[in-house]
Scaffold this motif. Sequence first.
Motif, PDB file in Angstrom:
ATOM      1  N   GLU A 144       0.546  -1.395   0.391  1.00  0.00           N
ATOM      2  CA  GLU A 144      -0.224  -0.237  -0.155  1.00  0.00           C
ATOM      3  C   GLU A 144       0.817   1.958   0.395  1.00  0.00           C
ATOM      4  OE1 GLU A 144      -4.034   1.619   1.999  1.00  0.00           O
ATOM      5  OE2 GLU A 144      -3.444  -0.429   3.133  1.00  0.00           O
ATOM      6  N   PHE A 145       1.953   0.954   1.301  1.00  0.00           N
ATOM      7  CA  PHE A 145       3.082   2.569   0.910  1.00  0.00           C
ATOM      8  C   PHE A 145       3.172   2.347  -0.684  1.00  0.00           C
ATOM      9  CE2 PHE A 145       7.435   4.011   0.946  1.00  0.00           C
ATOM     10  CZ  PHE A 145       6.629   5.014   2.356  1.00  0.00           C
ATOM     11  N   HIS A 146       4.214   1.406  -1.202  1.00  0.00           N
ATOM     12  CA  HIS A 146       4.077   2.164  -3.027  1.00  0.00           C
ATOM     13  C   HIS A 146       3.354   2.189  -3.706  1.00  0.00           C
ATOM     14  CE1 HIS A 146       7.572   0.491  -0.399  1.00  0.00           C
ATOM     15  NE2 HIS A 146       8.307   1.160  -1.696  1.00  0.00           N
ATOM     16  N   GLU A 147       2.213   2.266  -3.573  1.00  0.00           N
ATOM     17  CA  GLU A 147       1.195   2.594  -4.734  1.00  0.00           C
ATOM     18  C   GLU A 147       1.174   3.645  -5.097  1.00  0.00           C
ATOM     19  OE1 GLU A 147      -2.726   2.439  -3.007  1.00  0.00           O
ATOM     20  OE2 GLU A 147      -2.978  -0.363  -3.496  1.00  0.00           O
ATOM     21  N   GLU A 148       0.302   4.182  -6.577  1.00  0.00           N
ATOM     22  CA  GLU A 148       1.070   4.815  -7.311  1.00  0.00           C
ATOM     23  C   GLU A 148       0.230   6.971  -6.876  1.00  0.00           C
ATOM     24  OE1 GLU A 148       2.428   6.280  -9.677  1.00  0.00           O
ATOM     25  OE2 GLU A 148       4.285   4.084  -9.804  1.00  0.00           O
ATOM     26  N   LYS A 149      -0.157   7.021  -5.587  1.00  0.00           N
ATOM     27  CA  LYS A 149      -0.450   7.568  -4.144  1.00  0.00           C
ATOM     28  C   LYS A 149       0.494   8.400  -3.708  1.00  0.00           C
ATOM     29  CE  LYS A 149      -4.829   4.687  -4.194  1.00  0.00           C
ATOM     30  NZ  LYS A 149      -5.592   4.333  -3.046  1.00  0.00           N
ATOM     31  N   GLU A 150      -0.080   9.309  -3.443  1.00  0.00           N
ATOM     32  CA  GLU A 150       0.976  10.433  -2.454  1.00  0.00           C
ATOM     33  C   GLU A 150      -0.006  10.747  -1.058  1.00  0.00           C
ATOM     34  OE1 GLU A 150       1.632  14.226  -4.372  1.00  0.00           O
ATOM     35  OE2 GLU A 150       2.900  12.874  -6.643  1.00  0.00           O
ATOM     36  N   GLU A 151      -0.843  10.877  -1.090  1.00  0.00           N
ATOM     37  CA  GLU A 151      -2.234  11.103  -0.286  1.00  0.00           C
ATOM     38  C   GLU A 151      -1.391  10.222   0.946  1.00  0.00           C
ATOM     39  OE1 GLU A 151      -4.673   8.887  -2.206  1.00  0.00           O
ATOM     40  OE2 GLU A 151      -3.619  10.110  -2.751  1.00  0.00           O
ATOM     41  N   GLY A 152      -1.739  10.505   2.278  1.00  0.00           N
ATOM     42  CA  GLY A 152      -1.889   9.417   3.577  1.00  0.00           C
ATOM     43  C   GLY A 152      -2.180   8.252   3.582  1.00  0.00           C
ATOM     44  N   PHE A 153      -2.218   7.282   4.212  1.00  0.00           N
ATOM     45  CA  PHE A 153      -3.212   6.375   4.517  1.00  0.00           C
ATOM     46  C   PHE A 153      -2.949   5.458   5.801  1.00  0.00           C
ATOM     47  CE2 PHE A 153       0.837   4.210   3.219  1.00  0.00           C
ATOM     48  CZ  PHE A 153       0.320   3.119   3.812  1.00  0.00           C
ATOM     49  N   GLY A 154      -3.592   5.389   6.278  1.00  0.00           N
ATOM     50  CA  GLY A 154      -3.879   4.347   6.999  1.00  0.00           C
ATOM     51  C   GLY A 154      -3.738   2.916   7.839  1.00  0.00           C
ATOM     52  N   VAL A 155      -2.800   2.806   8.491  1.00  0.00           N
ATOM     53  CA  VAL A 155      -2.880   1.188   8.955  1.00  0.00           C
ATOM     54  C   VAL A 155      -3.737   0.121   9.561  1.00  0.00           C
ATOM     55  CG1 VAL A 155      -0.113   1.419   7.636  1.00  0.00           C
ATOM     56  CG2 VAL A 155      -0.290   1.643   9.960  1.00  0.00           C
ATOM     57  N   LEU A 156      -5.154   0.319   9.670  1.00  0.00           N
ATOM     58  CA  LEU A 156      -5.936   0.020  10.599  1.00  0.00           C
ATOM     59  C   LEU A 156      -5.198  -1.259  10.352  1.00  0.00           C
ATOM     60  CD1 LEU A 156      -7.746   0.497  12.904  1.00  0.00           C
ATOM     61  CD2 LEU A 156      -9.990   0.295  10.990  1.00  0.00           C
ATOM     62  N   ASN A 157      -5.327  -2.373  10.153  1.00  0.00           N
ATOM     63  CA  ASN A 157      -5.225  -3.632   9.793  1.00  0.00           C
ATOM     64  C   ASN A 157      -4.522  -4.249  10.679  1.00  0.00           C
ATOM     65  OD1 ASN A 157      -8.504  -3.831   8.624  1.00  0.00           O
ATOM     66  ND2 ASN A 157      -6.816  -4.775   6.252  1.00  0.00           N
ATOM     67  N   PHE A 158      -3.167  -3.773   9.828  1.00  0.00           N
ATOM     68  CA  PHE A 158      -1.935  -3.848  10.794  1.00  0.00           C
ATOM     69  C   PHE A 158      -1.964  -3.615  12.379  1.00  0.00           C
ATOM     70  CE2 PHE A 158       2.557  -2.763  11.876  1.00  0.00           C
ATOM     71  CZ  PHE A 158       2.736  -3.670  11.711  1.00  0.00           C
ATOM     72  N   LEU A 159      -2.422  -2.556  12.644  1.00  0.00           N
ATOM     73  CA  LEU A 159      -2.684  -2.314  14.127  1.00  0.00           C
ATOM     74  C   LEU A 159      -3.896  -3.436  15.000  1.00  0.00           C
ATOM     75  CD1 LEU A 159      -2.370  -0.021  16.303  1.00  0.00           C
ATOM     76  CD2 LEU A 159      -4.181   1.312  15.876  1.00  0.00           C
ATOM     77  N   LEU A 160      -4.578  -3.642  14.144  1.00  0.00           N
ATOM     78  CA  LEU A 160      -5.291  -4.713  14.984  1.00  0.00           C
ATOM     79  C   LEU A 160      -4.481  -5.759  15.151  1.00  0.00           C
ATOM     80  CD1 LEU A 160      -8.913  -3.981  13.062  1.00  0.00           C
ATOM     81  CD2 LEU A 160      -7.531  -2.909  15.698  1.00  0.00           C
TER      82      LEU A 160
END
Length: 412
Positions: A144-160
């Motif tokens: 997800e971090f290396h997707e062709e996007k620039e905006e931030g994202f949340g790692v909710l599944n990883f946190l859980l």
Amino acid sequence: MAETTSDLAPEFGCVADCRSGSIWCQSCEDFIYDTEVDRVLRDTSKDLQRKDLLSKKRSMSEALAYADAEEASYLASNSNKRICGKDGMRGLYNLGQTCYMNVILQTLFHEPLLTTYFLGHRHRMYDCSESNCFVCQVAEVFAEFHEEKEEGFGVLNFLLSSWLSSPDLAGYQQQDAHEFYQFLVNKLHATAEDHVDGYEQKCRCFFHKAFFGKLQSSVTCHRCRNTNRTEDPIMDLSLAFQVQRKKKALHWIPGDSESTPSLNGCLDSYTAPEELPASDYNCSWCGTPQGATKQLRLRKLPVILCMQLKRFERHRSVSEKVDTKVAFPFSINMAPYTTSANSKNIFKYTYDLLSVVVHIGDIDSGHYLAYCRQGEQWFKFNDDRVTWATDAEVLDADAYLLFYTLRSLSGS
């Protein structure tokens, strides 16, 4: 060709081709030239060229030339980067006092070997049958971090997933970034398909080779000169700088930059011989308590070397944070602190700075941010806010955690 200004009349319909930059005016029935659009396209082109330059790295084959043949072969075969992968610089949303997690993830996102491992699908999520697989969760956030996007994202599944794996992490209370790093490394190692349980056995899994080293402790008896050596696995070094700071303060000269504690000084103190009184050591050869000399040396270095500066101290019921600045370099030769201190092969022991984790605030509350290197450029990651950082800004940071990566394997 017709020409117009950037203030196109709203009643005239225009069609733009984003690939070629051409603009077709439906009223003129001709291509038109717009100065504002042309400026934007030129600026965008320059930005893309700059990002492309920053993202270029030395090829893996060139880097591996200096590494140990067996180790290099294994790590290289497990680190084939996906061609379409993008070198991202995305921020991570704070999900409720989760800055401790964000800085560690950003550090790992920017480590070349881990990036090539996860983006190269060395852990195949689509084939994994493990329920709630932790490695799958890490692979997912890398993707997800290396997707062709620039905006931030949340790692909710990883946190859980981390909450389920460790009850101590569950909830939105303050957590220590260093402790989270240790949890993450141990969890990756424990859930690797080819890992070996027990530190007495030699584990050959990818994460063990990447994160774990060996520390050798040598104790030499003053009477019989017998030396007893033991080895223990390590995933980081915890370095004290208080003694170094106090010694320098006693001999401080105005304008003397050496009065600032340094990372090399911390490592010198960590590996310096220490005298043990007879009450603390019973020689196995003499069979009686004897004075002895103890010394710590690194027997094996990991690819990713984490060094913690002990900023949090506890004295009985009182706890405090030490805000003293500690100087650190962009690259460091670790050979003097190993059992092969006289080695001439500097490539095998040269590390480059990858990330600087900073804690702002006091011991009971505060905030984490990180400086991470992407190619030759540094960026400041403050949760979802990402900004450029200068070399001077990085070196001036009050580091809590320093992450270095082995030059011969990182492609730095």
